[in-house]
Design an enzyme around this catalytic site. Structure first.
Site, PDB file in Angstrom:
ATOM      1  N   GLU A 161       0.940  -1.723   0.037  1.00 44.44           N
ATOM      2  CA  GLU A 161      -0.012   0.105  -0.029  1.00 44.44           C
ATOM      3  C   GLU A 161       0.742   1.478   0.145  1.00 44.44           C
ATOM      4  O   GLU A 161       1.835   1.607   0.575  1.00 44.44           O
ATOM      5  CB  GLU A 161      -0.912   0.011   1.460  1.00 44.44           C
ATOM      6  CG  GLU A 161      -1.993  -1.053   1.580  1.00 44.44           C
ATOM      7  CD  GLU A 161      -3.051  -1.129   0.084  1.00 44.44           C
ATOM      8  OE1 GLU A 161      -2.892  -0.308  -0.322  1.00 44.44           O
ATOM      9  OE2 GLU A 161      -3.544  -2.059   0.299  1.00 44.44           O
TER      10      GLU A 161
ATOM     11  N   ARG B 250     -17.741  -0.080   5.097  1.00 42.47           N
ATOM     12  CA  ARG B 250     -18.729  -1.614   4.973  1.00 42.47           C
ATOM     13  C   ARG B 250     -19.385  -1.892   5.426  1.00 42.47           C
ATOM     14  O   ARG B 250     -20.448  -2.549   5.305  1.00 42.47           O
ATOM     15  CB  ARG B 250     -18.329  -2.571   3.176  1.00 42.47           C
ATOM     16  CG  ARG B 250     -19.049  -2.801   2.017  1.00 42.47           C
ATOM     17  CD  ARG B 250     -17.960  -3.386   1.259  1.00 42.47           C
ATOM     18  NE  ARG B 250     -17.455  -4.452   1.570  1.00 42.47           N
ATOM     19  CZ  ARG B 250     -17.734  -5.897   2.332  1.00 42.47           C
ATOM     20  NH1 ARG B 250     -18.877  -5.754   1.981  1.00 42.47           N
ATOM     21  NH2 ARG B 250     -16.493  -6.124   2.506  1.00 42.47           N
TER      22      ARG B 250
ATOM     23  N   CYS C 135      -8.568  -1.197   8.087  1.00 42.74           N
ATOM     24  CA  CYS C 135      -7.061  -1.706   7.443  1.00 42.74           C
ATOM     25  C   CYS C 135      -7.081  -0.055   7.668  1.00 42.74           C
ATOM     26  O   CYS C 135      -5.487   0.221   8.058  1.00 42.74           O
ATOM     27  CB  CYS C 135      -6.859  -2.550   6.363  1.00 42.74           C
ATOM     28  SG  CYS C 135      -6.816  -3.790   6.652  1.00 42.74           S
TER      29      CYS C 135
ATOM     30  N   HIS D 282      -1.213  -5.575   2.135  1.00 44.01           N
ATOM     31  CA  HIS D 282      -2.395  -6.290   2.267  1.00 44.01           C
ATOM     32  C   HIS D 282      -2.343  -7.450   1.644  1.00 44.01           C
ATOM     33  O   HIS D 282      -1.843  -7.868   0.923  1.00 44.01           O
ATOM     34  CB  HIS D 282      -3.903  -5.828   1.526  1.00 44.01           C
ATOM     35  CG  HIS D 282      -4.939  -4.755   2.076  1.00 44.01           C
ATOM     36  ND1 HIS D 282      -4.634  -2.794   1.588  1.00 44.01           N
ATOM     37  CD2 HIS D 282      -5.402  -5.365   3.075  1.00 44.01           C
ATOM     38  CE1 HIS D 282      -6.256  -3.086   2.394  1.00 44.01           C
ATOM     39  NE2 HIS D 282      -6.532  -4.129   3.658  1.00 44.01           N
TER      40      HIS D 282
END
Length: 214
Positions: free
Chosen positions: A79, A89, A151, A174
């Protein structure tokens, strides 16, 4: 000193490969006589940043790599950007589901990873090293979105903590979904350990494109 973190299971799953990979990578580093510690972070917005800061205070690491699960991806995602934004979500493990909230009110809009991402990509991508045996290869990519769940919150918290501290490098990776008995956990752990060792160095980043059009 290298600090690695992974997350506890979330979303109804009983296993999180990010935790397994973090702990195995720490073992691999110890086998190389490199000081390393691994720890589990709670998948809880209200708890994860404080736990991360406690670990950094306790271990005073030279490199911090936090790992998280991106179940929809099939590669190790290095990342690049942590954003000051949370938009969950699904609820976290405490049932909290914040919408359109800042990680740190009044903080910078974003931070960049200070890990040697392109150096890591060059080292890990099979096409760049045909001498590697197939069993040791891992698919890797540079990602420009760490999402908006816990995260990204942890990634932003880490980079805010390290901002202005060039003596410590940090970032987020990730990992794809892997079952508990998947042999690729070993391969991914070795890749994470290699990235951590690379981050201990001070060499310049290689210059090549890892950008995307969309």
């Amino acid at each position: 000193m290298i600090l690695l973190t992974g997350f506890e299971p979330f979303g109804g799953d009983g296993f999180n490969p990010s935790r397994a990979i973090a702990f195995r990578a720490a073992e691999m580093l110890a086998e190389r006589a490199i000081r390393a510690r691994a720890a589990e972070l709670p998948c809880v917005f209200a708890l994860a940043p404080a736990r991360l800061n406690e670990l950094v205070d306790e271990h005073e690491p030279d490199v911090v790599i936090s790992l998280g699960l991106a179940a929809g991806r099939d590669a190790l995602s290095l990342e690049k950007v942590a954003i000051n934004h949370v938009d969950a979500r699904i609820p976290d493990n405490a049932g909290d589901q914040p919408i359109d909230r800042q990680v740190l009110p009044g903080g910078a809009n974003a931070y960049f990873s200070t890990l040697p991402l392109k150096g890591a990509l060059l080292a890990l991508t099979p096409a760049t090293d045909p001498g590697k045996q197939a069993g040791s290869q891992v698919r890797a990519e540079i990602s420009y979105s760490a999402g908006t769940f816990v995260c990204n919150q942890v990634f932003y918290t880490l980079m805010h903590r390290l901002d202005g501290n060039p003596g410590t490098r940090g970032g987020f990776i990730h990992v794809p979904w892997l079952e508990a008995n998947d042999p690729r956990i070993e391969i991914h752990a070795r890749a994470v350990a290699d990235i951590a060792v690379l981050a201990l160095g001070t060499g310049p980043e290689p210059a090549f494109s890892a950008g995307r059009e969309s």
